[in-house]
Structure formats: structure tokens, C-alpha cells
Design an enzyme around this catalytic site. Structure first.
Site, PDB file in Angstrom:
ATOM      1  N   GLU A   1      14.036 -22.883 100.728  1.00 17.89           N
ATOM      2  CA  GLU A   1      15.439 -22.963 100.296  1.00 17.89           C
ATOM      3  C   GLU A   1      15.591 -24.042  99.144  1.00 17.89           C
ATOM      4  O   GLU A   1      16.706 -24.205  98.728  1.00 17.89           O
ATOM      5  CB  GLU A   1      16.208 -23.424 101.431  1.00 17.89           C
TER       6      GLU A   1
ATOM      7  N   LYS B   1      27.668 -16.363 108.664  1.00 14.00           N
ATOM      8  CA  LYS B   1      26.471 -15.808 107.821  1.00 14.00           C
ATOM      9  C   LYS B   1      26.813 -14.223 107.853  1.00 14.00           C
ATOM     10  O   LYS B   1      26.985 -13.796 108.919  1.00 14.00           O
ATOM     11  CB  LYS B   1      25.138 -15.864 108.172  1.00 14.00           C
TER      12      LYS B   1
END
Ligand code: 2PG
Ligand code: MG
Length: 388
Positions: free
Chosen positions: A186, A315
């Protein structure tokens, strides 16, 4: 707007894993990210397979009229009818989300509006939750790494663009405190440090930044403990903890390191200990469900009923339906549960998440700090801030 042309293709995410991209009426392309620390309760990514869904969309010829967000219902009905499904989410979270997102992008284009304007009226700029140092499953590229998946900073200036500056300042500051080995999945620093060393480094950088910017900065973690939980124990590099030892351990971490945000401190079925922690420390700290709630409406209802969380990760591709996402946002707002719209560890260059955060009125957005897949979302938010 009438859906006249649907085009779909397979692209690679930031990790080089295949994912779906969709374009409607020649508008901007939408695409879906992929998770790695995926929860047991997430909607499946694809009906049958990625190839099947791409083929299905390339042959989608229904001339559906979409004039507003809620018209996505027509799209869901058409998919159910064509595939004989009971619920459109069975078409797959990645494929349904991406198709709906591409439709909304095309609609925004046709109406000469911004995507966030199509989504809703609860507009607000979210606080960024920035992943500065990585560990756990996302940092398996190096052998020795922290146990927790994400060490996060949350700058609390009223201006998003200031928060961006502060986040980057801390990110660079931590780089000089901890020896790093590049970045992880990430864009967070890959370090061979212990959790305690990372907490100390973050606190040091935070104190310096608070002085410089005169703004409160909070720190937190995504403990992502579903990935640490095996044989009824939380398996850390230096210890194994049973469920009640884990409650004590996390509570001490919150108090010792002044944490304001703890995501998934317990494994994804453990509403009971979530609830215990929330009762004890929920006033001081956000107790955030991710794998626990998995962006599934019924699980959110359960978490609210058992008072297990005071914040939750949302999400889009854990669920698939943007209509259901809206219902989840509304439910959270009604019950005072803070919302954190979140990226996945395998991202694409789609900046839509920024518009969804503003359009749905998310309290926070978690989309990383560095690397281009994260920066497109942050830059888009900075641009939106100037418009609203
Ligand atoms: C998380 C996410 C994103 P993944 O656990 O919150 O950081 O990870 O996409 O791998 O599920
Ligand atoms: Mg998480």
C-alpha cells in the site's frame, strides 16, 4: 441517460493481479481493486469467473434509462433477470461495483456534473486516515516485520489539503527515524522493527508535526487480527494470546500509546470482545470493524445491536452494490457510527473512491499516503475541496 454501450476488459491492479474495468457510453472507465487480507463474510468478487463477467458485460444490450443514483435499481433487476439471480450482488462484488460506478460516471459526464454530485446530498470532506508504516500480511515481502498490518495517522485540520501536507510530513519524518526497506503493498514503509518501535517513531513524528502545524494529530492501527488468529490464539512473533489476554493487550496499547483508532482488534466473528472493548474504551478510541462487518448490511445491524463498534470500514468491493452502500451509510449515520470509506491493498488508478467519500458523506477515507494508486484519490479529494 440511456445505457447504449458497455465495454469491459481485464486490467492489472497495483500488485499485478487481474481485475475488471468497465466503460459505459464511452465515458470514464471504472475499475475495481482487490483485497489481500480479505474477510470471510465479503461478497465473492465474481459470478463464475472474471472472464465470465467481462464477457457478460460486453454483451449487455439492455437499453436501461438511468437519470439518478437510485435508478441503479433498474440495473440490478436487469442483471438478476438475465442471470437468474436472487440478488444482484451474486454477480460479484468487483463486477457489480465496477459496472454501477461506470454507469454513474457516464451519467455525470452526460449531465455535466461531478461524480460526487450524482451520488448524494450529505456532502462533506473526510479526514484522511494515512497508512504510514506497514506490517502483517501486507508486508510479507520482508521476513521480519511488525505484527500489525497498518500504522495510521489521522491529522485533524479542518482543511483536507492541510491534512494531506501533514500526512506527507509525518510519512517523510518516520522514514528518517526507522530504517526502511522500501514500501509495501500500500506504499507504507516496510520496516524490520517491532510494533513498539513503530509506535515510538510515530509518536515522535507526531509531536514534531503537531508543533509545526498546530493541529491535533491522532494515531491508530489496523490490527487485522483475523490474519493473526489461528488455533484459537492470536499468534504474535513473540507471544500467543488467548481471547481475554487479547482484550487486555489491546486495551493497554490504546492507553500506553494514546491510540484514537483501532481497526479489527479481534477476529472477524468476535462481536463479544469488540463489544467489551467498545464499552471500556469507546469514548477515547474509535473501535473500527472491517472484517467483522465486511460491508454487509446484516452484519452492521448485528454490530450496532451488540454495541460492538463505534466506527466501521466501508469497502465498495466487499459488498458490490452502491445502493446497499448508501443504506449502510444511512444506518451508520442514524446510530452515530463513524464511517471510513476504504481502498484495498491492491488498487487501480480509479479515483472514484474520492467522489464516493464526499458524495456519501464519509467521516474518514482510508486510501494510503504514497504511490500513484493512492495519490490519484488524494489529489482528487484536494480538487473536490476547492469545488465545494
Ligand atoms: C484492510 C485493507 C486495506 P485488504 O485490511 O483494511 O488496507 O486490506 O485490501 O488487503 O483487505
Ligand atoms: Mg482492515
Amino acid at each position: 441517460m440511456i445505457i447504449k454501450e458497455v465495454r469491459s476488459r481485464i486490467i492489472e491492479d497495483s500488485r499485478g493481479q487481474d481485475t475488471i474495468a468497465v466503460c459505459v457510453n464511452g465515458g470514464a472507465e471504472a475499475s475495481s481493486p482487490n483485497g489481500k487480507s480479505t474477510g470471510e463474510y465479503e461478497t465473492k468478487s465474481y459470478y463464475k469467473s472474471l472472464n465470465f463477467c467481462v464477457g457478460f458485460l460486453n454483451n449487455f444490450r439492455d437499453k436501461i434509462e438511468i437519470n439518478k443514483f437510485d435508478d441503479l435499481v433498474k440495473l440490478e433487476k436487469a442483471i438478476c433477470k438475465k442471470l437468474g439471480l436472487g440478488n444482484a450482488r451474486e454477480f460479484g462484488a468487483n463486477s457489480l461495483y465496477t459496472f454501477q460506478s461506470a454507469v454513474l460516471k457516464a451519467l455525470a459526464h452526460e449531465k455535466k456534473k461531478e461524480l460526487f454530485e450524482i451520488i448524494g446530498t450529505n456532502r462533506r470532506m473526510p479526514f484522511p486516515v494515512g497508512n504510514v508504516v506497514g506490517g502483517g500480511l501486507h508486508s510479507s515481502a520482508i521476513k521480519i516485520h511488525p505484527n500489525f498490518q497498518e500504522f495510521l495517522v489521522i491529522p485533524k485540520s479542518k482543511r483536507f489539503s492541510d491534512n494531506l501536507k501533514i500526512m506527507n510530513y509525518i510519512y517523510d519524518g518516520v522514514k528518517n527515524i526507522l530504517q526502511n526497506h522500501g514500501v509495501n503493498d500500500e506504499g507504507a514503509w516496510l520496516v524490520s522493527s517491532t510494533d513498539e518501535e513503530v509506535f515510538d517513531a510515530l509518536n515522535k513524528a507526531k509531536v514534531i508535526a503537531e508543533k509545526k502545524f498546530r493541529v491535533d494529530i491522532e494515531i491508530g492501527i489496523d490490527a487485522a487480527t483475523s490474519t493473526l488468529f489461528k488455533n484459537r490464539k492470536y499468534n504474535y512473533t513473540d507471544k500467543k494470546l488467548n481471547q481475554s489476554e487479547q482484550v487486555k493487550f489491546v486495551s493497554e496499547l490504546i492507553l500506553n500509546y494514546d491510540l484514537s483508532y483501532v481497526e479489527d482488534p479481534f477476529q472477524e466473528r468476535d462481536f463479544k470482545n469488540f463489544s467489551k472493548l467498545q464499552k471500556a474504551l469507546g469514548k477515547k478510541c474509535l473501535i473500527v470493524g472491517d472484517d467483522l462487518t465486511a460491508t454487509q448490511y446484516n452484519r452492521v445491524v448485528g454490530a450496532i445491536r451488540t454495541k460492538s463498534i463505534n466506527a466501521m470500514i466501508i469497502k465498495p468491493n466487499q459488498n458490490g452494490s452502491l445502493l446497499e452502500l448508501k443504506r449502510i451509510f444511512d444506518l451508520c449515520r442514524k446510530h452515530g457510527v463513524k464511517t471510513v470509506l476504504s481502498h484495498r491493498s491492491g488498487e487501480t488508478l480509479d479515483s472514484g473512491l474520492a467522489d464516493y467519500a464526499v458524495g456519501f458523506g464519509a467521516d474518514y477515507i482510508k486510501c494510503g499516503v504514497a504511490t500513484r494508486w493512492r495519490e490519484v484519490k488524494l489529489m482528487r479529494l484536494a480538487k473536490i475541496e476547492k469545488k465545494i
